[in-house]
Design a protein around this motif. Sequence first.
Motif, PDB file in Angstrom:
ATOM      1  N   ILE A 138       1.629  16.747 -32.598  1.00  0.00           N
ATOM      2  CA  ILE A 138       2.119  15.366 -32.687  1.00  0.00           C
ATOM      3  C   ILE A 138       3.584  15.421 -32.253  1.00  0.00           C
ATOM      4  O   ILE A 138       4.372  16.194 -32.811  1.00  0.00           O
ATOM      5  CB  ILE A 138       1.982  14.800 -34.112  1.00  0.00           C
ATOM      6  CG1 ILE A 138       0.497  14.721 -34.502  1.00  0.00           C
ATOM      7  CG2 ILE A 138       2.646  13.429 -34.206  1.00  0.00           C
ATOM      8  CD1 ILE A 138       0.240  14.255 -35.922  1.00  0.00           C
ATOM      9  N   TYR A 139       3.900  14.640 -31.231  1.00  0.00           N
ATOM     10  CA  TYR A 139       5.251  14.653 -30.654  1.00  0.00           C
ATOM     11  C   TYR A 139       5.861  13.272 -30.875  1.00  0.00           C
ATOM     12  O   TYR A 139       5.306  12.267 -30.429  1.00  0.00           O
ATOM     13  CB  TYR A 139       5.155  14.976 -29.162  1.00  0.00           C
ATOM     14  CG  TYR A 139       6.472  14.970 -28.432  1.00  0.00           C
ATOM     15  CD1 TYR A 139       7.141  16.161 -28.178  1.00  0.00           C
ATOM     16  CD2 TYR A 139       7.055  13.782 -27.985  1.00  0.00           C
ATOM     17  CE1 TYR A 139       8.361  16.171 -27.501  1.00  0.00           C
ATOM     18  CE2 TYR A 139       8.275  13.788 -27.312  1.00  0.00           C
ATOM     19  CZ  TYR A 139       8.910  14.984 -27.072  1.00  0.00           C
ATOM     20  OH  TYR A 139      10.111  14.988 -26.407  1.00  0.00           O
ATOM     21  N   ALA A 140       6.995  13.228 -31.557  1.00  0.00           N
ATOM     22  CA  ALA A 140       7.586  11.928 -31.902  1.00  0.00           C
ATOM     23  C   ALA A 140       9.016  11.814 -31.411  1.00  0.00           C
ATOM     24  O   ALA A 140       9.686  12.818 -31.138  1.00  0.00           O
ATOM     25  CB  ALA A 140       7.555  11.746 -33.414  1.00  0.00           C
ATOM     26  N   GLU A 141       9.431  10.568 -31.307  1.00  0.00           N
ATOM     27  CA  GLU A 141      10.854  10.296 -31.096  1.00  0.00           C
ATOM     28  C   GLU A 141      11.192   9.248 -32.154  1.00  0.00           C
ATOM     29  O   GLU A 141      10.493   8.240 -32.252  1.00  0.00           O
ATOM     30  CB  GLU A 141      11.040   9.733 -29.685  1.00  0.00           C
ATOM     31  CG  GLU A 141      12.440   9.876 -29.155  1.00  0.00           C
ATOM     32  CD  GLU A 141      12.547   9.380 -27.715  1.00  0.00           C
ATOM     33  OE1 GLU A 141      11.896   9.973 -26.840  1.00  0.00           O
ATOM     34  OE2 GLU A 141      13.261   8.403 -27.497  1.00  0.00           O
ATOM     35  N   SER A 142      12.194   9.474 -32.954  1.00  0.00           N
ATOM     36  CA  SER A 142      12.533   8.490 -33.993  1.00  0.00           C
ATOM     37  C   SER A 142      14.023   8.580 -34.312  1.00  0.00           C
ATOM     38  O   SER A 142      14.501   9.647 -34.686  1.00  0.00           O
ATOM     39  CB  SER A 142      11.725   8.757 -35.267  1.00  0.00           C
ATOM     40  OG  SER A 142      12.026   7.809 -36.260  1.00  0.00           O
ATOM     41  N   ARG A 161       0.448  18.839 -41.168  1.00  0.00           N
ATOM     42  CA  ARG A 161       0.323  20.158 -41.831  1.00  0.00           C
ATOM     43  C   ARG A 161      -1.074  20.347 -42.411  1.00  0.00           C
ATOM     44  O   ARG A 161      -1.664  21.423 -42.305  1.00  0.00           O
ATOM     45  CB  ARG A 161       1.339  20.266 -42.978  1.00  0.00           C
ATOM     46  CG  ARG A 161       2.735  20.567 -42.534  1.00  0.00           C
ATOM     47  CD  ARG A 161       3.146  22.018 -42.818  1.00  0.00           C
ATOM     48  NE  ARG A 161       4.277  22.348 -41.952  1.00  0.00           N
ATOM     49  CZ  ARG A 161       5.519  22.517 -42.377  1.00  0.00           C
ATOM     50  NH1 ARG A 161       5.790  22.437 -43.656  1.00  0.00           N
ATOM     51  NH2 ARG A 161       6.480  22.804 -41.522  1.00  0.00           N
ATOM     52  N   ALA A 162      -1.594  19.274 -43.037  1.00  0.00           N
ATOM     53  CA  ALA A 162      -2.903  19.369 -43.688  1.00  0.00           C
ATOM     54  C   ALA A 162      -4.003  19.659 -42.673  1.00  0.00           C
ATOM     55  O   ALA A 162      -5.087  20.115 -43.036  1.00  0.00           O
ATOM     56  CB  ALA A 162      -3.207  18.063 -44.429  1.00  0.00           C
ATOM     57  N   ARG A 163      -3.730  19.391 -41.396  1.00  0.00           N
ATOM     58  CA  ARG A 163      -4.743  19.615 -40.345  1.00  0.00           C
ATOM     59  C   ARG A 163      -4.325  20.702 -39.368  1.00  0.00           C
ATOM     60  O   ARG A 163      -4.895  20.833 -38.298  1.00  0.00           O
ATOM     61  CB  ARG A 163      -4.983  18.301 -39.593  1.00  0.00           C
ATOM     62  CG  ARG A 163      -5.694  17.265 -40.436  1.00  0.00           C
ATOM     63  CD  ARG A 163      -5.496  15.870 -39.854  1.00  0.00           C
ATOM     64  NE  ARG A 163      -6.143  14.848 -40.675  1.00  0.00           N
ATOM     65  CZ  ARG A 163      -5.655  14.395 -41.831  1.00  0.00           C
ATOM     66  NH1 ARG A 163      -4.533  14.886 -42.331  1.00  0.00           N
ATOM     67  NH2 ARG A 163      -6.308  13.468 -42.509  1.00  0.00           N
ATOM     68  N   ASN A 164      -3.281  21.458 -39.727  1.00  0.00           N
ATOM     69  CA  ASN A 164      -2.820  22.569 -38.887  1.00  0.00           C
ATOM     70  C   ASN A 164      -2.375  22.108 -37.498  1.00  0.00           C
ATOM     71  O   ASN A 164      -2.594  22.789 -36.502  1.00  0.00           O
ATOM     72  CB  ASN A 164      -3.952  23.597 -38.761  1.00  0.00           C
ATOM     73  CG  ASN A 164      -3.387  24.985 -38.622  1.00  0.00           C
ATOM     74  OD1 ASN A 164      -2.194  25.190 -38.866  1.00  0.00           O
ATOM     75  ND2 ASN A 164      -4.221  25.916 -38.190  1.00  0.00           N
ATOM     76  N   ILE A 165      -1.758  20.935 -37.463  1.00  0.00           N
ATOM     77  CA  ILE A 165      -1.256  20.397 -36.193  1.00  0.00           C
ATOM     78  C   ILE A 165       0.264  20.586 -36.161  1.00  0.00           C
ATOM     79  O   ILE A 165       0.947  20.302 -37.138  1.00  0.00           O
ATOM     80  CB  ILE A 165      -1.599  18.887 -36.082  1.00  0.00           C
ATOM     81  CG1 ILE A 165      -3.120  18.690 -36.065  1.00  0.00           C
ATOM     82  CG2 ILE A 165      -0.949  18.261 -34.867  1.00  0.00           C
ATOM     83  CD1 ILE A 165      -3.552  17.235 -36.230  1.00  0.00           C
ATOM     84  N   THR A 166       0.767  21.069 -35.029  1.00  0.00           N
ATOM     85  CA  THR A 166       2.215  21.288 -34.885  1.00  0.00           C
ATOM     86  C   THR A 166       2.924  19.950 -34.667  1.00  0.00           C
ATOM     87  O   THR A 166       2.451  19.110 -33.899  1.00  0.00           O
ATOM     88  CB  THR A 166       2.476  22.202 -33.668  1.00  0.00           C
ATOM     89  OG1 THR A 166       1.817  23.443 -33.903  1.00  0.00           O
ATOM     90  CG2 THR A 166       3.948  22.438 -33.431  1.00  0.00           C
ATOM     91  N   THR A 167       4.073  19.784 -35.323  1.00  0.00           N
ATOM     92  CA  THR A 167       4.856  18.558 -35.126  1.00  0.00           C
ATOM     93  C   THR A 167       6.161  18.887 -34.402  1.00  0.00           C
ATOM     94  O   THR A 167       6.833  19.873 -34.729  1.00  0.00           O
ATOM     95  CB  THR A 167       5.201  17.891 -36.475  1.00  0.00           C
ATOM     96  OG1 THR A 167       5.582  18.905 -37.406  1.00  0.00           O
ATOM     97  CG2 THR A 167       4.035  17.110 -37.019  1.00  0.00           C
ATOM     98  N   ALA A 168       6.502  18.050 -33.436  1.00  0.00           N
ATOM     99  CA  ALA A 168       7.762  18.221 -32.702  1.00  0.00           C
ATOM    100  C   ALA A 168       8.434  16.865 -32.589  1.00  0.00           C
ATOM    101  O   ALA A 168       7.762  15.842 -32.488  1.00  0.00           O
ATOM    102  CB  ALA A 168       7.499  18.783 -31.312  1.00  0.00           C
ATOM    103  N   ILE A 169       9.765  16.869 -32.625  1.00  0.00           N
ATOM    104  CA  ILE A 169      10.493  15.598 -32.515  1.00  0.00           C
ATOM    105  C   ILE A 169      11.691  15.752 -31.595  1.00  0.00           C
ATOM    106  O   ILE A 169      12.388  16.775 -31.628  1.00  0.00           O
ATOM    107  CB  ILE A 169      10.958  15.083 -33.902  1.00  0.00           C
ATOM    108  CG1 ILE A 169      11.759  13.781 -33.746  1.00  0.00           C
ATOM    109  CG2 ILE A 169      11.759  16.127 -34.658  1.00  0.00           C
ATOM    110  CD1 ILE A 169      12.075  13.088 -35.049  1.00  0.00           C
ATOM    111  N   ASP A 170      11.923  14.734 -30.796  1.00  0.00           N
ATOM    112  CA  ASP A 170      13.148  14.628 -30.016  1.00  0.00           C
ATOM    113  C   ASP A 170      14.170  13.933 -30.924  1.00  0.00           C
ATOM    114  O   ASP A 170      14.053  12.746 -31.216  1.00  0.00           O
ATOM    115  CB  ASP A 170      12.854  13.798 -28.757  1.00  0.00           C
ATOM    116  CG  ASP A 170      14.070  13.644 -27.853  1.00  0.00           C
ATOM    117  OD1 ASP A 170      15.200  13.720 -28.359  1.00  0.00           O
ATOM    118  OD2 ASP A 170      13.871  13.438 -26.644  1.00  0.00           O
TER     119      ASP A 170
END
Length: 385
Positions: A138-142, A161-170
């Motif tokens: 999941i890639y976000a900008e906020s 996290r609960a689904r083992n998905i990496t999170t990235a943010i600008d």
Amino acid sequence: MDEPHELYFGAVSPPVIQTSLFVQKNYQAYCDDMLHEAERFIYSRGLNPTVQMVEQKLAKLERGEACRCFASGMGAISAVLMANLNARDHIILVNNVYGPAMALVRQMAEKYGITYDVVLDGNLDSIARKITPDTRMIYAESPGTMTMNVVDLAAIARLARARNITTAIDNTWATPLFQKPLTLGFDIVIHSCTKYLGGHSDLIAGAVITSQQRMAAIRDFSHQLLGAVLSPFAAWLLLRGLRTLPVRMPRHQENALRVIEYLATRPEVENIRHPCMATPEQQAIIHQQMSGFSGLFSFEIRGGHFATVKRFIDACRIFKVGCSWGGYESLIISPNRGYNEAGLAADHIAPGLIRLSVGQESPALLTDDLDTAFAAIAGMHKGEA
Ligand SMILES: Cc1ncc(COP(=O)(O)O)c(C=O)c1O
């Protein structure tokens, strides 16, 4: 952060170690160093002392374990995407993310067979509905740097996290001074250091901050092999810029708030998009994840269209026309270029939207400049050029 002055004859300003190569005292030393390539000074595409100094400072500012710098913000974004996504993986982009980042994802979909979804509203349920068994990131900008929409970073991090998905943010808009996404559970933070971190419109740079473990994969693949690394001189400029970050950011915030106060009095203006003008629901999120605001925001000229934004922008003298942001000088731009209104509508961006990067000048100068621009568009009708 302490700097190793003793290594550089006590020089209070760290030196630019302008070298591509570090020679070793003998061949055995070289062979030993190659076993520890990630931590030793061998070749500046890998590690350079000036670049390493700025990387250590950025890691500390973001409360991360490791940082690597890149030749641009896009270098950092592409490094993160390419190191983390394989063919057939799925990525969810949250908010109006930076246009070229979106374009890169589209290219990766075409060339390498990744798949993607965009969730413009940033709503948690909307994101959850898009998750598939192939979702890797999941890639976000906020805040999103065009619409300034804010998303709940801690909630997104928990969901991922609960689904083992990496999170990235600008995190370029807020800077680590005002928002620290790793402390909210995000895995990877990206910066275009070209903006506020450099702060003087005189360098192009990017940075990725994350855990040691995640950084190892990014370093081995996209830092070393794609090779878009930061030069020692750009790193030195960035070090110099960082020294005044805590002084510059409150001034950007203060100036932006003064300009927003002025815009709020103008009958021609609607939808000022800055986190200080957010809905109560967004305010609650802002309160839990941000400690301040920068000076980039947008507003709409009521009923505005291309001819209106063109005349408004051209009437400004202090606000310069330019697409970057985060430096001393105030800048003005619109996403409306006259030939792309259909695309803007698809992204829910109004044709009368103007984006300001409020710099360090006196706020009175800035509001006087905008006064002149409003006078220039007085009485304009749709279609008038
Ligand atoms: C939000 C955001 N992220 C990333 C970038 C890319 O940074 P760079 O121009 O340093 O490649 C930009 C550039 O405008 C940006 O606005």
